[in-house]
Design a protein around this motif. Structure first.
Motif, PDB file in Angstrom:
ATOM      1  N   GLY A  63      33.575 -35.465 -12.611  1.00 46.76           N
ATOM      2  CA  GLY A  63      33.718 -36.824 -12.096  1.00 46.76           C
ATOM      3  C   GLY A  63      34.000 -36.875 -10.608  1.00 46.76           C
ATOM      4  N   ASP A  64      33.835 -35.741  -9.909  1.00 48.37           N
ATOM      5  CA  ASP A  64      34.123 -35.699  -8.477  1.00 48.37           C
ATOM      6  C   ASP A  64      33.021 -36.325  -7.627  1.00 48.37           C
ATOM      7  OD1 ASP A  64      36.537 -34.483  -8.916  1.00 48.37           O
ATOM      8  OD2 ASP A  64      35.791 -32.454  -8.559  1.00 48.37           O
ATOM      9  N   GLY A  65      31.873 -36.590  -8.198  1.00 45.80           N
ATOM     10  CA  GLY A  65      30.789 -37.207  -7.457  1.00 45.80           C
ATOM     11  C   GLY A  65      29.975 -36.210  -6.658  1.00 45.80           C
ATOM     12  N   THR A  66      29.097 -36.734  -5.828  1.00 45.35           N
ATOM     13  CA  THR A  66      28.202 -35.930  -5.022  1.00 45.35           C
ATOM     14  C   THR A  66      28.984 -35.296  -3.871  1.00 45.35           C
ATOM     15  OG1 THR A  66      26.399 -37.418  -5.585  1.00 45.35           O
ATOM     16  CG2 THR A  66      26.072 -36.032  -3.654  1.00 45.35           C
ATOM     17  N   SER A  67      28.839 -33.988  -3.692  1.00 45.21           N
ATOM     18  CA  SER A  67      29.618 -33.300  -2.663  1.00 45.21           C
ATOM     19  C   SER A  67      28.853 -33.090  -1.356  1.00 45.21           C
ATOM     20  CB  SER A  67      30.114 -31.955  -3.183  1.00 45.21           C
ATOM     21  OG  SER A  67      29.020 -31.146  -3.547  1.00 45.21           O
ATOM     22  N   LYS A  68      27.506 -33.131  -1.409  1.00 43.59           N
ATOM     23  CA  LYS A  68      26.712 -32.989  -0.192  1.00 43.59           C
ATOM     24  C   LYS A  68      25.397 -33.741  -0.374  1.00 43.59           C
ATOM     25  CE  LYS A  68      24.637 -28.635  -1.615  1.00 43.59           C
ATOM     26  NZ  LYS A  68      24.400 -27.235  -1.312  1.00 43.59           N
ATOM     27  N   PRO A  69      24.790 -34.184   0.728  1.00 41.40           N
ATOM     28  CA  PRO A  69      23.514 -34.905   0.615  1.00 41.40           C
ATOM     29  C   PRO A  69      22.424 -33.987   0.065  1.00 41.40           C
ATOM     30  CG  PRO A  69      24.410 -35.053   2.845  1.00 41.40           C
ATOM     31  CD  PRO A  69      25.240 -34.070   2.104  1.00 41.40           C
ATOM     32  N   ASN A  99      33.811 -38.171   6.459  1.00 48.65           N
ATOM     33  CA  ASN A  99      32.712 -39.138   6.501  1.00 48.65           C
ATOM     34  C   ASN A  99      31.747 -38.813   7.641  1.00 48.65           C
ATOM     35  OD1 ASN A  99      33.666 -40.592   4.304  1.00 48.65           O
ATOM     36  ND2 ASN A  99      34.729 -42.098   5.558  1.00 48.65           N
ATOM     37  N   GLN A 100      32.282 -38.500   8.817  1.00 48.80           N
ATOM     38  CA  GLN A 100      31.423 -38.166   9.958  1.00 48.80           C
ATOM     39  C   GLN A 100      30.598 -36.918   9.682  1.00 48.80           C
ATOM     40  OE1 GLN A 100      34.131 -37.985  13.331  1.00 48.80           O
ATOM     41  NE2 GLN A 100      33.284 -39.913  14.106  1.00 48.80           N
ATOM     42  N   ASN A 101      31.211 -35.909   9.102  1.00 46.24           N
ATOM     43  CA  ASN A 101      30.502 -34.670   8.771  1.00 46.24           C
ATOM     44  C   ASN A 101      29.369 -34.943   7.779  1.00 46.24           C
ATOM     45  OD1 ASN A 101      30.037 -31.853   8.806  1.00 46.24           O
ATOM     46  ND2 ASN A 101      31.199 -31.643   6.896  1.00 46.24           N
ATOM     47  N   ASN A 102      29.657 -35.719   6.734  1.00 47.28           N
ATOM     48  CA  ASN A 102      28.617 -36.053   5.750  1.00 47.28           C
ATOM     49  C   ASN A 102      27.500 -36.874   6.382  1.00 47.28           C
ATOM     50  OD1 ASN A 102      29.688 -34.680   3.554  1.00 47.28           O
ATOM     51  ND2 ASN A 102      30.998 -36.390   2.984  1.00 47.28           N
ATOM     52  N   ARG A 104      26.527 -36.808   9.480  1.00 41.49           N
ATOM     53  CA  ARG A 104      25.721 -35.912  10.317  1.00 41.49           C
ATOM     54  C   ARG A 104      24.667 -35.196   9.465  1.00 41.49           C
ATOM     55  NH1 ARG A 104      30.317 -33.766  12.261  1.00 41.49           N
ATOM     56  NH2 ARG A 104      31.092 -35.090  13.888  1.00 41.49           N
ATOM     57  N   LYS A 105      25.087 -34.739   8.290  1.00 42.11           N
ATOM     58  CA  LYS A 105      24.151 -34.060   7.380  1.00 42.11           C
ATOM     59  C   LYS A 105      23.055 -35.023   6.907  1.00 42.11           C
ATOM     60  CE  LYS A 105      27.635 -30.823   5.728  1.00 42.11           C
ATOM     61  NZ  LYS A 105      28.493 -30.464   4.590  1.00 42.11           N
ATOM     62  N   VAL A 106      23.446 -36.267   6.626  1.00 41.85           N
ATOM     63  CA  VAL A 106      22.471 -37.286   6.212  1.00 41.85           C
ATOM     64  C   VAL A 106      21.471 -37.528   7.343  1.00 41.85           C
ATOM     65  CG1 VAL A 106      22.176 -39.720   5.616  1.00 41.85           C
ATOM     66  CG2 VAL A 106      24.016 -38.391   4.552  1.00 41.85           C
ATOM     67  N   LYS A 107      21.963 -37.615   8.564  1.00 39.58           N
ATOM     68  CA  LYS A 107      21.089 -37.843   9.717  1.00 39.58           C
ATOM     69  C   LYS A 107      20.045 -36.729   9.838  1.00 39.58           C
ATOM     70  CE  LYS A 107      21.209 -38.751  14.674  1.00 39.58           C
ATOM     71  NZ  LYS A 107      22.081 -38.899  15.850  1.00 39.58           N
ATOM     72  N   THR A 108      20.474 -35.491   9.615  1.00 40.01           N
ATOM     73  CA  THR A 108      19.549 -34.357   9.658  1.00 40.01           C
ATOM     74  C   THR A 108      18.452 -34.514   8.608  1.00 40.01           C
ATOM     75  OG1 THR A 108      21.278 -32.889  10.475  1.00 40.01           O
ATOM     76  CG2 THR A 108      19.385 -31.846   9.444  1.00 40.01           C
ATOM     77  N   LEU A 109      18.848 -34.913   7.384  1.00 44.70           N
ATOM     78  CA  LEU A 109      17.846 -35.112   6.320  1.00 44.70           C
ATOM     79  C   LEU A 109      16.882 -36.249   6.661  1.00 44.70           C
ATOM     80  CD1 LEU A 109      19.688 -34.710   2.897  1.00 44.70           C
ATOM     81  CD2 LEU A 109      17.767 -33.396   3.756  1.00 44.70           C
ATOM     82  N   THR A 110      17.399 -37.319   7.275  1.00 48.61           N
ATOM     83  CA  THR A 110      16.525 -38.463   7.575  1.00 48.61           C
ATOM     84  C   THR A 110      15.559 -38.165   8.712  1.00 48.61           C
ATOM     85  OG1 THR A 110      18.162 -39.508   9.034  1.00 48.61           O
ATOM     86  CG2 THR A 110      18.159 -40.169   6.709  1.00 48.61           C
ATOM     87  N   LYS A 111      15.851 -37.136   9.495  1.00 44.38           N
ATOM     88  CA  LYS A 111      14.867 -36.720  10.508  1.00 44.38           C
ATOM     89  C   LYS A 111      13.686 -36.027   9.834  1.00 44.38           C
ATOM     90  CE  LYS A 111      17.914 -36.425  14.469  1.00 44.38           C
ATOM     91  NZ  LYS A 111      18.572 -35.572  15.458  1.00 44.38           N
ATOM     92  N   LYS A 112      13.973 -35.299   8.757  1.00 42.90           N
ATOM     93  CA  LYS A 112      12.916 -34.611   8.016  1.00 42.90           C
ATOM     94  C   LYS A 112      12.190 -35.570   7.076  1.00 42.90           C
ATOM     95  CE  LYS A 112      12.106 -30.554   5.157  1.00 42.90           C
ATOM     96  NZ  LYS A 112      12.700 -29.391   4.492  1.00 42.90           N
ATOM     97  N   TYR A 113      12.940 -36.443   6.407  1.00 40.83           N
ATOM     98  CA  TYR A 113      12.376 -37.404   5.449  1.00 40.83           C
ATOM     99  C   TYR A 113      12.755 -38.812   5.908  1.00 40.83           C
ATOM    100  CZ  TYR A 113      12.472 -33.182   2.559  1.00 40.83           C
ATOM    101  OH  TYR A 113      12.320 -31.909   2.078  1.00 40.83           O
TER     102      TYR A 113
END
Length: 130
Positions: A63-69, A99-102, A104-113
């Protein structure tokens, strides 16, 4: 997105000859953002439930949820869906760095997709501590 008459005829022909699962050559990327515990991953599972070959995470018993994008993919009604699921944003005073770290990771994915659709999830039935 509204297909013209020729595209619609081609899609209908594909469906008639290859069935509803015929790939139409269309990919839609959906980015899901929002607070923790608002149903982002459950929505992903519901969106891709029709595709038995979909790359969908199993339910987390902790029940901890999603840990990384991450990116989940599947085909629904001939359309390839690419869904970027993200960890929930936390509202606690000490959660800003996480939140900022996550994000940043999302931003990296959105550059690819590059997202075609962005869904924001929130809860209005629980008051925010701020």
């Amino acid at each position: 997105f509204k297909p013209d008459t020729g595209e619609r005829a081609e899609a209908t022909e594909l469906e008639n000859t290859q069935g509803e699962s015929a790939k139409l050559g269309v990919t839609i990327t959906i980015l899901m953002l929002g607070k923790a515990g608002t149903g982002k991953t459950e929505t992903l599972r519901a969106l891709l439930a029709e595709d038995p070959n979909a790359d969908v995470p199993s339910a987390d018993a902790s029940g901890d949820g999603t840990s990384k994008p991450y990116v989940a993919t599947g085909t629904v009604k001939g359309i390839e869906l690419r869904v970027i699921d993200t960890p929930g944003l936390r509202t606690g005073a000490g959660d800003a760095a996480t939140n900022q770290n996550n994000l940043r990771k999302v931003k990296t994915l959105t550059k690819k997709y590059k997202p075609d659709i962005v869904l924001y999830f929130d809860r209005h039935d629980i008051p925010s501590p701020n």
